[in-house]
Design a protein around this motif. Structure first.
Motif, PDB file in Angstrom:
ATOM      1  N   TRP A 124       0.884   7.291   7.575  1.00 12.00           N
ATOM      2  CA  TRP A 124       2.100   6.385   7.649  1.00 12.00           C
ATOM      3  C   TRP A 124       3.038   6.425   6.453  1.00 12.00           C
ATOM      4  O   TRP A 124       4.310   6.230   6.747  1.00 12.00           O
ATOM      5  CB  TRP A 124       1.472   4.870   7.792  1.00 12.00           C
ATOM      6  CG  TRP A 124       1.449   4.376   9.277  1.00 12.00           C
ATOM      7  CD1 TRP A 124       0.239   4.488  10.123  1.00 12.00           C
ATOM      8  CD2 TRP A 124       2.678   4.187  10.076  1.00 12.00           C
ATOM      9  NE1 TRP A 124       0.543   4.081  11.317  1.00 12.00           N
ATOM     10  CE2 TRP A 124       2.071   4.048  11.466  1.00 12.00           C
ATOM     11  CE3 TRP A 124       4.102   4.135  10.064  1.00 12.00           C
ATOM     12  CZ2 TRP A 124       2.948   3.493  12.625  1.00 12.00           C
ATOM     13  CZ3 TRP A 124       4.683   3.933  11.180  1.00 12.00           C
ATOM     14  CH2 TRP A 124       4.435   3.558  12.326  1.00 12.00           C
ATOM     15  N   ARG A 125       2.546   6.766   5.272  1.00  9.16           N
ATOM     16  CA  ARG A 125       3.335   6.971   4.097  1.00  9.16           C
ATOM     17  C   ARG A 125       4.345   8.016   4.620  1.00  9.16           C
ATOM     18  O   ARG A 125       5.516   7.740   4.090  1.00  9.16           O
ATOM     19  CB  ARG A 125       2.464   7.673   2.986  1.00  9.16           C
ATOM     20  CG  ARG A 125       1.591   6.454   2.467  1.00  9.16           C
ATOM     21  CD  ARG A 125       0.982   6.840   1.245  1.00  9.16           C
ATOM     22  NE  ARG A 125       1.488   7.616   0.361  1.00  9.16           N
ATOM     23  CZ  ARG A 125       2.160   6.883  -0.863  1.00  9.16           C
ATOM     24  NH1 ARG A 125       1.738   5.475  -0.993  1.00  9.16           N
ATOM     25  NH2 ARG A 125       2.775   7.441  -1.548  1.00  9.16           N
ATOM     26  N   GLU A 158       4.329  13.977   3.549  1.00  6.76           N
ATOM     27  CA  GLU A 158       2.976  13.174   3.250  1.00  6.76           C
ATOM     28  C   GLU A 158       2.488  12.819   4.572  1.00  6.76           C
ATOM     29  O   GLU A 158       3.253  12.700   5.330  1.00  6.76           O
ATOM     30  CB  GLU A 158       3.254  11.982   2.631  1.00  6.76           C
ATOM     31  CG  GLU A 158       2.831  12.210   1.007  1.00  6.76           C
ATOM     32  CD  GLU A 158       2.799  10.884   0.422  1.00  6.76           C
ATOM     33  OE1 GLU A 158       1.944   9.988   0.795  1.00  6.76           O
ATOM     34  OE2 GLU A 158       3.766  10.642  -0.332  1.00  6.76           O
ATOM     35  N   PRO A 159       1.273  13.150   4.684  1.00  6.19           N
ATOM     36  CA  PRO A 159       0.407  12.694   6.034  1.00  6.19           C
ATOM     37  C   PRO A 159       0.425  11.245   6.135  1.00  6.19           C
ATOM     38  O   PRO A 159       0.853  10.338   5.260  1.00  6.19           O
ATOM     39  CB  PRO A 159      -0.751  13.059   5.596  1.00  6.19           C
ATOM     40  CG  PRO A 159      -1.150  13.291   4.398  1.00  6.19           C
ATOM     41  CD  PRO A 159      -0.047  13.488   3.686  1.00  6.19           C
ATOM     42  N   SER A 214       6.904   6.268  -8.752  1.00  2.00           N
ATOM     43  CA  SER A 214       5.987   7.094  -8.741  1.00  2.00           C
ATOM     44  C   SER A 214       4.960   7.291  -7.706  1.00  2.00           C
ATOM     45  O   SER A 214       4.368   8.323  -7.333  1.00  2.00           O
ATOM     46  CB  SER A 214       5.512   7.336 -10.234  1.00  2.00           C
ATOM     47  OG  SER A 214       4.302   6.097 -10.243  1.00  2.00           O
ATOM     48  N   ARG A 215       4.707   5.983  -7.073  1.00  2.00           N
ATOM     49  CA  ARG A 215       3.836   5.955  -6.145  1.00  2.00           C
ATOM     50  C   ARG A 215       4.396   5.973  -4.671  1.00  2.00           C
ATOM     51  O   ARG A 215       3.535   5.792  -3.786  1.00  2.00           O
ATOM     52  CB  ARG A 215       3.156   4.593  -6.462  1.00  2.00           C
ATOM     53  CG  ARG A 215       1.953   4.502  -7.509  1.00  2.00           C
ATOM     54  CD  ARG A 215       1.028   3.496  -8.033  1.00  2.00           C
ATOM     55  NE  ARG A 215       1.854   2.373  -8.515  1.00  2.00           N
ATOM     56  CZ  ARG A 215       2.406   1.275  -8.064  1.00  2.00           C
ATOM     57  NH1 ARG A 215       1.719   0.958  -6.929  1.00  2.00           N
ATOM     58  NH2 ARG A 215       2.963   0.358  -8.637  1.00  2.00           N
ATOM     59  N   LEU A 216       5.507   5.923  -4.425  1.00  2.00           N
ATOM     60  CA  LEU A 216       6.243   5.872  -3.394  1.00  2.00           C
ATOM     61  C   LEU A 216       5.825   7.119  -2.480  1.00  2.00           C
ATOM     62  O   LEU A 216       5.768   8.213  -3.003  1.00  2.00           O
ATOM     63  CB  LEU A 216       7.578   5.498  -3.407  1.00  2.00           C
ATOM     64  CG  LEU A 216       7.963   4.218  -3.914  1.00  2.00           C
ATOM     65  CD1 LEU A 216       9.470   3.691  -4.058  1.00  2.00           C
ATOM     66  CD2 LEU A 216       7.209   2.965  -3.088  1.00  2.00           C
ATOM     67  N   PRO A 217       6.152   7.015  -1.106  1.00  2.00           N
ATOM     68  CA  PRO A 217       5.745   8.221  -0.064  1.00  2.00           C
ATOM     69  C   PRO A 217       6.969   9.257  -0.269  1.00  2.00           C
ATOM     70  O   PRO A 217       7.986   8.908  -0.652  1.00  2.00           O
ATOM     71  CB  PRO A 217       5.585   7.631   1.136  1.00  2.00           C
ATOM     72  CG  PRO A 217       6.283   6.183   0.891  1.00  2.00           C
ATOM     73  CD  PRO A 217       6.187   5.638  -0.394  1.00  2.00           C
ATOM     74  N   VAL A 218       6.765  10.390  -0.173  1.00  2.00           N
ATOM     75  CA  VAL A 218       7.691  11.698   0.019  1.00  2.00           C
ATOM     76  C   VAL A 218       7.763  12.235   1.313  1.00  2.00           C
ATOM     77  O   VAL A 218       6.735  11.974   2.011  1.00  2.00           O
ATOM     78  CB  VAL A 218       7.560  12.646  -1.394  1.00  2.00           C
ATOM     79  CG1 VAL A 218       7.783  12.044  -2.650  1.00  2.00           C
ATOM     80  CG2 VAL A 218       6.077  13.116  -1.136  1.00  2.00           C
ATOM     81  N   LYS A 232      12.015   8.662  -2.431  1.00  2.00           N
ATOM     82  CA  LYS A 232      11.433   7.547  -3.179  1.00  2.00           C
ATOM     83  C   LYS A 232      12.481   6.610  -3.730  1.00  2.00           C
ATOM     84  O   LYS A 232      12.240   5.627  -3.917  1.00  2.00           O
ATOM     85  CB  LYS A 232      10.596   8.370  -4.257  1.00  2.00           C
ATOM     86  CG  LYS A 232       9.280   9.058  -3.777  1.00  2.00           C
ATOM     87  CD  LYS A 232       8.342   9.188  -4.835  1.00  2.00           C
ATOM     88  CE  LYS A 232       8.540  10.316  -5.839  1.00  2.00           C
ATOM     89  NZ  LYS A 232       7.480  10.581  -6.747  1.00  2.00           N
ATOM     90  N   LYS A 292       0.669  -1.014  -0.050  1.00  2.00           N
ATOM     91  CA  LYS A 292       0.121   0.053  -0.024  1.00  2.00           C
ATOM     92  C   LYS A 292       0.819   1.296  -0.043  1.00  2.00           C
ATOM     93  O   LYS A 292       0.321   2.349  -0.061  1.00  2.00           O
ATOM     94  CB  LYS A 292      -0.923  -0.093   1.087  1.00  2.00           C
ATOM     95  CG  LYS A 292      -1.947  -1.308   1.179  1.00  2.00           C
ATOM     96  CD  LYS A 292      -2.932  -1.020   0.169  1.00  2.00           C
ATOM     97  CE  LYS A 292      -3.962  -2.121  -0.177  1.00  2.00           C
ATOM     98  NZ  LYS A 292      -3.258  -3.418  -0.445  1.00  2.00           N
TER      99      LYS A 292
END
Lengths: 337, 387
Positions: free
Chosen positions: B239-240, B236-237, B229-233, B262, B215
């Motif tokens: 758990w990501r 971000e709010p 492109s979908r990974l967290p930065v 990322k 997720k």
């Protein structure tokens, strides 16, 4: 304020809306009149709605006459209510909700957030920029999300896997539709439960009998067991009996418990046919896996009360006393009897 | 426990409860279930109290070892559990340093075999190494490191409640538990109506239980660029963002980090075995989540130690500490007087109260301030000596 003007096409697609009720009241029809020859097609469509729902779990979305489609919904409700069978009511409500979901997913207009607000009384707020790469277009209040998401069993609905910001949960448009489907399912089910049974003439009574014959077999009543099961296992059995979804953990716990209580794999599989997503092959594999006949060949033990509690399937009552494992419930009740 | 010790404890507790405003009177008192544990008796539960006067009278009359009130509100709290009529409930969280797997436990925890009376140091073994008996008594002690670690966890918990769950600071109350950790309650919020399952979701979120790396965007089958492109930065709010911030801080041995977060996540996901990468995610969860006792949050029928009351094992009070930074758990909750008392200590690791360190003791008679004597007697490590 109506943000979107709804036409008869919309009423046929979304028959649970207040506007559909108003439209039908405007026609000033009684149930008896439905059996007249000129409404033959309405009755037939109502019957096919119900029988498809019970046999296939879905209702065809295509229709050629909006009026027949609109009228067939309340007639179908009358027929379903007349069966007085809980399991049939649940299965039908789920198929109607799925039909609405199919229509909504095809909608091009911004009708989804509007419908969401109408049905759930929660306004989805447009998400700020930056979440589009994850397709998270809206946000809804955390508590409203939680009250509904606990019904879903996949990891993507678990709060820990969601993007949360200051008391709001971000959701995709598809997820708004999934939440809508669940709400509509509950709405139709509770409407059916609270409505009174209407006295029907012979022709409609025959149709009701036909519907009951078409319904899949009702799962084995848990009453056939000795009635000494702990409340968590009883809850799982009750959900199964009423054709409702049993959370994954509930299924696991119930299966492990019943296997330890001496039930056979087949006994347990016989409980399942009523659940909306029943597939015998899959269920058999899962039950055999828990019994240690498949996979790692280790029979699973019954989880402790604390583990059940932290997996949100504890329905402890005073009969549980201080037991630490559901298996102790039998011993305890035996001792007390 | 000897009669004399019991009398000393009872007297010390009674004297405390005789003070005005010793305890915080809970809101909506008549809707809560109360319970207490008397000295030399069993727990009494399902009590309904109408007002502050009734609660004060109970405390003065019984001077209990422990007194508790439900976080839940009921139609009639005096009825059996299934008939009480649950209305809603405060959210409750419990942090206990025993759950934090502290290294210092090896130094200060003790165990005693009930069979051969062998005494050992550190984590309790499953079987006694001398006589293989499984009946073993444990002494879980807490030192400054343990209490500091508990404080770190409660600070993280508070951050999650404020930032992620959007709770209002004024509705959150924080307390030292009176023993080895902290309690936190949230009153009069929109979360009050949540059932056990909803509370379970909150508990799992806080402790990171069930976090699915798929997720976060990680996948062995996805195209690299698509996955990145979908990974967290950073920033971000949820758990990501927590995972991104952990990777930002984490230094991999012998590696230079010059890419963005990322790419860093994606590279290590590709380079490390699933087991090793999973271990790093576990570290991230430990570092960014808060280690709470989930059962306390989920169980809506639990009764919780009353704020201001004394803990039976330590004689310390469950003390409000909304300003955690300035709170000292070895001084601020010491309520019992310091008149001297003679005790015979069987054994005790060192402990600190009001900036004075006592012990270690082993089979000796010592004269201690009453609060230190109560601390040892409550833990069943000492007996009062007739003087």
């Amino acid at each position: 304020m109506k943000l979107v003007e709804l036409g008869t096409e919309d009423l046929a697609r979304y028959p649970f809306l207040d506007e559909t009720g108003e439209y039908i009241r405007g026609l000033d029809l009684s149930v008896e009149e439905i059996t007249r020859a000129e409404y033959h097609e309405v009755l037939e469509r109502a019957k096919s709605r119900v029988i498809d729902a019970l046999k296939k779990g879905t209702i065809a979305c295509e229709f050629y006459n909006r009026e027949i489609e609109i009228l067939s919904f309340p007639v179908a409700l009358v027929l379903i209510k007349a069966t007085k069978i809980e399991h049939i009511i649940s299965r039908y409500a789920l198929a109607e909700a799925k039909r609405v979901e199919t229509f909504l997913l095809k909608e091009k207009r911004p009708i989804i957030p509007i419908m969401f607000e109408r049905v759930l009384n929660i306004e989805p707020i447009k998400a700020r920029d930056g979440f589009d790469r994850l397709h998270l277009e809206y946000k809804i209040p955390l508590v409203d999300f939680l009250k509904r998401a606990v019904q879903f069993h996949t990891t993507s609905w678990r709060l820990v896997n969601r993007v949360i910001e200051e008391g709001f949960v971000l959701v995709t448009t598809t997820e708004l539709v999934r939440l809508l489907r669940e709400e509509i399912y509950e709405m139709i089910r509770s409407r059916l439960k609270s409505s009174s049974v209407i006295k029907l003439d012979q022709r409609l009574r025959d149709t009701v009998d036909e519907i009951i014959r078409a319904a899949p077999p009702i799962p084995a009543k848990f009453g056939i067991f000795s009635g000494e099961y702990p409340p968590c296992v009883t809850k799982a059995l009750e959900l199964l009996e009423t054709g409702q979804n049993v959370p994954h953990y509930g299924r696991f716990l119930m299966t492990a418990f019943l296997l330890h209580a001496g039930k056979s794999v087949d006994n347990i599989i016989d409980l399942y046919p009523g659940v909306p997503d029943f597939k015998e092959r899959v269920t058999r594999y899962q039950v055999e896996h828990i019994a240690g006949l498949r996979g790692g060949r280790t029979a699973y033990s019954v989880p402790s009360c604390n583990t059940i509690l932290s997996n949100n399937f504890c329905f402890r009552n005073h009969n549980c006393g201080t037991i630490k494992n559901p298996l102790q419930f039998r011993r305890r009740t035996k001792k007390n009897s | 426990m000897s009669e004399e010790s019991l009398n000393v404890l009872k007297r010390a507790f009674r004297e405390y409860y005789f003070q005005r405003d010793a305890i915080e009177i809970p809101t909506r008192i008549e809707e809560r279930e109360f319970g207490y544990l008397p000295f030399g008796g069993f727990m009494t539960r399902h009590l309904k109290l109408k007002n502050k006067g009734e609660l004060t009278a109970l405390l003065v009359r019984e001077s209990p070892r422990g007194v508790y009130a439900s976080c839940s509100y009921y139609e009639d709290p005096s009825l059996p559990m299934t008939e009480k009529g649950w209305k809603s409930g405060d959210l409750a969280f419990d942090i206990d340093c025993d759950d934090l797997e502290m290294e210092c436990k090896k130094d200060h925890d003790r165990w005693t075999c009930k069979g051969c009376l062998l005494v050992g140091r550190g984590i309790r073994p499953a079987r006694c190494p001398s006589c293989a008996n499984t009946k073993i008594l444990t002494l879980n002690w807490s030192c400054k490191l343990c209490l500091d670690a508990s404080k770190d966890e409660i600070i993280k918990l508070k951050e999650i409640l404020l930032k992620d769950f959007g709770m209002t600071r004024g509705k959150i109350s924080t307390f030292f538990s009176g023993n080895k950790g902290y309690h936190l309650t949230v009153e009069n919020s929109e979360f009050d109506a949540l059932d056990q399952r909803g509370r379970g979701e909150l508990a799992n979120y806080i402790s990171g239980k069930g976090l699915d790396i798929a997720k976060l965007g990680l996948s062995k089958n996805a195209d690299y660029n698509n996955m990145v492109s979908r990974l967290p930065v950073l920033g971000e709010p949820g758990w990501r963002g927590k995972i991104a911030s952990f990777f930002d801080d984490y230094e991999f041995e012998g590696e230079r980090d010059d890419g963005d977060i990322k790419s860093k996540i994606a590279n290590y996901y590709g380079k490390l075995s699933p087991k090793k990468f999973g271990a790093i995610i576990d570290l991230a969860i430990r570092s960014r989540g808060a280690k709470i006792d989930s059962v306390v949050t989920i169980d809506i029928h639990r009764i919780f130690r009353l704020a201001g009351s004394l803990h039976e094992k330590t004689g310390l009070s469950k003390k409000r500490c909304d300003d955690l930074n300035s709170f000292d758990p070895t001084t601020d909750p010491v309520e019992i007087k310091d008149e001297p008392i003679k005790v015979r200590v069987s054994m005790s690791p060192p402990f600190t109260l009001r900036e004075r360190t006592y012990g270690p003791y082993k089979s000796e008679e010592v004269i201690l301030p009453l609060h230190a004597g109560v601390y040892l007697m409550g833990n069943n490590l000492a007996q009062a000596v007739n003087s």
